[in-house]
Design an enzyme around this catalytic site. Structure first.
Site, PDB file in Angstrom:
ATOM      1  N   TYR A 171       0.723  -1.079  -0.015  1.00 59.85           N
ATOM      2  CA  TYR A 171      -0.114  -0.181  -0.034  1.00 59.85           C
ATOM      3  C   TYR A 171       0.932   1.364   0.017  1.00 59.85           C
ATOM      4  O   TYR A 171       2.151   1.189   0.452  1.00 59.85           O
ATOM      5  CB  TYR A 171      -0.900   0.139   1.356  1.00 59.85           C
ATOM      6  CG  TYR A 171      -0.193   0.282   2.545  1.00 59.85           C
ATOM      7  CD1 TYR A 171       0.385  -0.784   3.091  1.00 59.85           C
ATOM      8  CD2 TYR A 171      -0.447   1.731   3.290  1.00 59.85           C
ATOM      9  CE1 TYR A 171       1.120  -0.524   4.322  1.00 59.85           C
ATOM     10  CE2 TYR A 171       0.311   1.628   4.272  1.00 59.85           C
ATOM     11  CZ  TYR A 171       1.091   0.648   4.916  1.00 59.85           C
ATOM     12  OH  TYR A 171       1.645   1.102   5.980  1.00 59.85           O
ATOM     13  N   ARG A 204       8.025   4.011  -4.771  1.00 65.13           N
ATOM     14  CA  ARG A 204       8.218   2.962  -3.563  1.00 65.13           C
ATOM     15  C   ARG A 204       7.247   1.956  -4.051  1.00 65.13           C
ATOM     16  O   ARG A 204       7.362   0.651  -3.636  1.00 65.13           O
ATOM     17  CB  ARG A 204       8.014   3.617  -2.221  1.00 65.13           C
ATOM     18  CG  ARG A 204       8.093   2.611  -1.217  1.00 65.13           C
ATOM     19  CD  ARG A 204       8.274   3.466   0.226  1.00 65.13           C
ATOM     20  NE  ARG A 204       6.709   3.923   0.375  1.00 65.13           N
ATOM     21  CZ  ARG A 204       6.962   4.848   1.557  1.00 65.13           C
ATOM     22  NH1 ARG A 204       7.706   5.287   2.236  1.00 65.13           N
ATOM     23  NH2 ARG A 204       5.410   5.529   1.419  1.00 65.13           N
ATOM     24  N   ARG A 207      -7.806 -20.259  -1.923  1.00 61.36           N
ATOM     25  CA  ARG A 207      -6.941 -19.899  -1.066  1.00 61.36           C
ATOM     26  C   ARG A 207      -5.745 -21.032  -1.074  1.00 61.36           C
ATOM     27  O   ARG A 207      -6.024 -22.380  -1.198  1.00 61.36           O
ATOM     28  CB  ARG A 207      -7.698 -20.168   0.247  1.00 61.36           C
ATOM     29  CG  ARG A 207      -6.504 -19.738   1.374  1.00 61.36           C
ATOM     30  CD  ARG A 207      -6.970 -19.798   2.721  1.00 61.36           C
ATOM     31  NE  ARG A 207      -6.115 -19.212   3.691  1.00 61.36           N
ATOM     32  CZ  ARG A 207      -5.205 -19.882   4.135  1.00 61.36           C
ATOM     33  NH1 ARG A 207      -5.206 -21.232   4.025  1.00 61.36           N
ATOM     34  NH2 ARG A 207      -4.116 -19.760   5.033  1.00 61.36           N
ATOM     35  N   HIS A 260      -1.200 -21.111  -0.661  1.00 60.68           N
ATOM     36  CA  HIS A 260      -0.232 -20.312  -0.299  1.00 60.68           C
ATOM     37  C   HIS A 260       0.711 -20.062  -1.593  1.00 60.68           C
ATOM     38  O   HIS A 260       1.165 -18.736  -1.753  1.00 60.68           O
ATOM     39  CB  HIS A 260       0.801 -20.873   0.896  1.00 60.68           C
ATOM     40  CG  HIS A 260       0.351 -20.839   2.196  1.00 60.68           C
ATOM     41  ND1 HIS A 260      -0.999 -21.279   2.451  1.00 60.68           N
ATOM     42  CD2 HIS A 260       0.658 -20.226   3.143  1.00 60.68           C
ATOM     43  CE1 HIS A 260      -1.353 -21.407   3.835  1.00 60.68           C
ATOM     44  NE2 HIS A 260      -0.024 -20.623   4.269  1.00 60.68           N
ATOM     45  N   LYS A 288       6.725  -2.148   1.674  1.00 58.24           N
ATOM     46  CA  LYS A 288       5.266  -1.494   2.525  1.00 58.24           C
ATOM     47  C   LYS A 288       4.207  -2.466   2.221  1.00 58.24           C
ATOM     48  O   LYS A 288       3.075  -2.253   1.685  1.00 58.24           O
ATOM     49  CB  LYS A 288       5.102  -0.145   1.855  1.00 58.24           C
ATOM     50  CG  LYS A 288       4.234   0.781   2.775  1.00 58.24           C
ATOM     51  CD  LYS A 288       4.488   2.041   2.368  1.00 58.24           C
ATOM     52  CE  LYS A 288       3.256   3.099   3.133  1.00 58.24           C
ATOM     53  NZ  LYS A 288       3.411   2.949   4.582  1.00 58.24           N
ATOM     54  N   GLU A 324      12.611   2.353  14.073  1.00 57.50           N
ATOM     55  CA  GLU A 324      11.877   3.461  13.407  1.00 57.50           C
ATOM     56  C   GLU A 324      10.658   3.448  14.425  1.00 57.50           C
ATOM     57  O   GLU A 324      10.633   2.591  15.465  1.00 57.50           O
ATOM     58  CB  GLU A 324      11.407   3.287  11.918  1.00 57.50           C
ATOM     59  CG  GLU A 324      10.494   2.034  11.824  1.00 57.50           C
ATOM     60  CD  GLU A 324      10.142   1.858  10.303  1.00 57.50           C
ATOM     61  OE1 GLU A 324      10.135   2.605   9.557  1.00 57.50           O
ATOM     62  OE2 GLU A 324      10.534   0.441   9.847  1.00 57.50           O
ATOM     63  N   LEU A 382      11.353   0.620   6.959  1.00 59.46           N
ATOM     64  CA  LEU A 382      10.606   1.310   5.855  1.00 59.46           C
ATOM     65  C   LEU A 382      11.240   2.711   5.401  1.00 59.46           C
ATOM     66  O   LEU A 382      11.467   3.527   6.347  1.00 59.46           O
ATOM     67  CB  LEU A 382       9.226   1.455   6.050  1.00 59.46           C
ATOM     68  CG  LEU A 382       8.524   2.178   4.608  1.00 59.46           C
ATOM     69  CD1 LEU A 382       7.951   0.906   3.729  1.00 59.46           C
ATOM     70  CD2 LEU A 382       7.069   2.808   4.834  1.00 59.46           C
TER      71      LEU A 382
HETATM   72  N1  PMP Z   1       7.680   3.773   8.935  1.00 63.32           N
HETATM   73  C1  PMP Z   1       6.626   2.965   8.920  1.00 63.32           C
HETATM   74  C2  PMP Z   1       6.707   1.409   9.587  1.00 63.32           C
HETATM   75  C3  PMP Z   1       5.658   3.280   8.320  1.00 63.32           C
HETATM   76  O1  PMP Z   1       4.359   2.714   8.307  1.00 63.32           O
HETATM   77  C4  PMP Z   1       5.469   4.738   7.755  1.00 63.32           C
HETATM   78  C5  PMP Z   1       4.208   5.366   7.329  1.00 63.32           C
HETATM   79  N2  PMP Z   1       3.951   4.467   6.029  1.00 63.32           N
HETATM   80  C6  PMP Z   1       6.844   5.405   7.926  1.00 63.32           C
HETATM   81  C7  PMP Z   1       7.545   4.851   8.577  1.00 63.32           C
HETATM   82  C8  PMP Z   1       6.669   6.937   7.397  1.00 63.32           C
HETATM   83  O2  PMP Z   1       6.788   6.712   6.019  1.00 63.32           O
HETATM   84  P1  PMP Z   1       6.336   7.923   4.982  1.00 63.32           P
HETATM   85  O3  PMP Z   1       7.198   9.158   5.149  1.00 63.32           O
HETATM   86  O4  PMP Z   1       6.378   7.430   3.551  1.00 63.32           O
HETATM   87  O5  PMP Z   1       4.936   8.119   5.334  1.00 63.32           O
END
Ligand code: PMP
Length: 288
Positions: free
Chosen positions: A33, A52, A100, A102, A147, A180, A205
């Site tokens: 997403y 991305r 369904r 895998h 993501k 993060e 991410l």
């Molecule tokens: N880390 C994670 C785990 C996230 O889910 C997000 C938000 N999508 C971010 C960082 C920040 O990313 P962005 O600046 O692209 O929103």
């Protein structure tokens, strides 16, 4: 007409939008997403988000549901149909609908769902006082660079933080390093004035806001280093903040109940927020 959603080629009333029960997103979280901020009807950093998305799809070998220029048109149509001035646009792509199993299905068309949400700017109190974060163990998988729709560890961490009165969870890996936030990137400013954030790679991410801010900070001649920092280092830092597409740059003034610096948002964080907002304003000004 009220809120409109896009589901696999159709614009439908939000309340009546639905997907098949054997969509692999629903059964396996087999999808990815994006969330793009919208200000004054302009998609901020749209191309970075689409880049991305392409990366996440490629890593999972999921086909684009529509060509990239078509997706751009759908996003604009959604902004228009929902009269969205300020908020976010969410879109997710899954491997599609199949019995369904895998293993990847042989011939399945990727699913695309798009929704919009109105969002007010952050409350002034959040910017003036900063927010609290609470540490949580980082129990996620080793491909956090994708993501993915699979967000259970992130949800559990955010909920635990919320229950302790914090705005966000900061995830700490087995080495004690803050990777993060549960839905944001984590930053500190050391007492010698260095801006620090975890390097990109499979452990976090790569936030679009993070990426833009790294470039903007460097272009402004600010000292920035991409390296891991521990929770202890963060608590002893001069300043801390978080970044994301919905929060932009938000000061962090408490970590696990301990004040950061003097407990007030610091000058470097304020400056970075201003630099970031100027970049957003430039994108709005340049929009056709
Ligand atoms: N880390 C994670 C785990 C996230 O889910 C997000 C938000 N999508 C971010 C960082 C920040 O990313 P962005 O600046 O692209 O929103």
């Amino acid at each position: 007409m009220g809120r409109v959603a896009y589901v696999n080629g159709r614009y439908v009333p939000h309340g009546q939008a639905n997907v098949h029960i054997e969509d692999r997103g629903y059964q396996f979280a087999d999808g990815v997403y994006e969330v793009v901020p919208v200000i004054d009807g302009v998609l901020i950093d749209e191309e970075l988000h689409l880049d991305r998305l392409g990366y996440s799809l490629g890593e999972l070998r999921i086909a684009w549901p529509v060509a990239r220029p078509v997706l751009r048109l759908i996003l604009r149509e959604m902004l228009a149909r929902n009269h969205l001035g300020r908020g976010i646009i969410y879109f997710q792509v899954t491997r599609g609908v199949a019995p369904r199993d895998h293993k990847f299905p042989a011939r399945t068309k990727s699913s695309l769902v798009v929704t919009t949400k109105r969002l007010a700017p952050p409350a002034p109190a959040l910017l003036e006082n900063g927010v609290a974060v609470a540490s949580q163990p980082d129990i996620r998988w080793q491909r956090c660079d994708i993501k993915s729709l699979s967000l259970l560890p992130n949800i559990l961490a955010k909920q635990a933080a919320h229950e302790s009165g914090a705005f966000e969870a900061w995830l700490v890996d087995a080495n004690g390093v803050v990777t993060e936030g549960s839905s944001t990137n984590a930053w500190i400013v050391t007492r010698s004035g260095e801006i620090v954030t975890h390097p990109t790679g499979r452990g976090i991410l790569g936030g679009v806001t993070r990426r833009s801010l790294v470039q903007l900070a460097e272009a402004s001649g600010l000292a920035l280093v991409e390296r891991g920092f521990t929770l202890v280092e963060a608590q002893a830092a001069a300043e801390a903040f978080l970044t994301s597409s919905s929060a932009f740059v938000l000061p962090v003034t408490r970590i696990d109940g301990q004040p950061v610096g003097d407990g007030r948002p610091g000058p470097v964080t304020r400056r970075l927020r201003e630099i970031y907002l100027a970049n957003v304003a430039a994108q709005i000004g340049a929009a056709p």
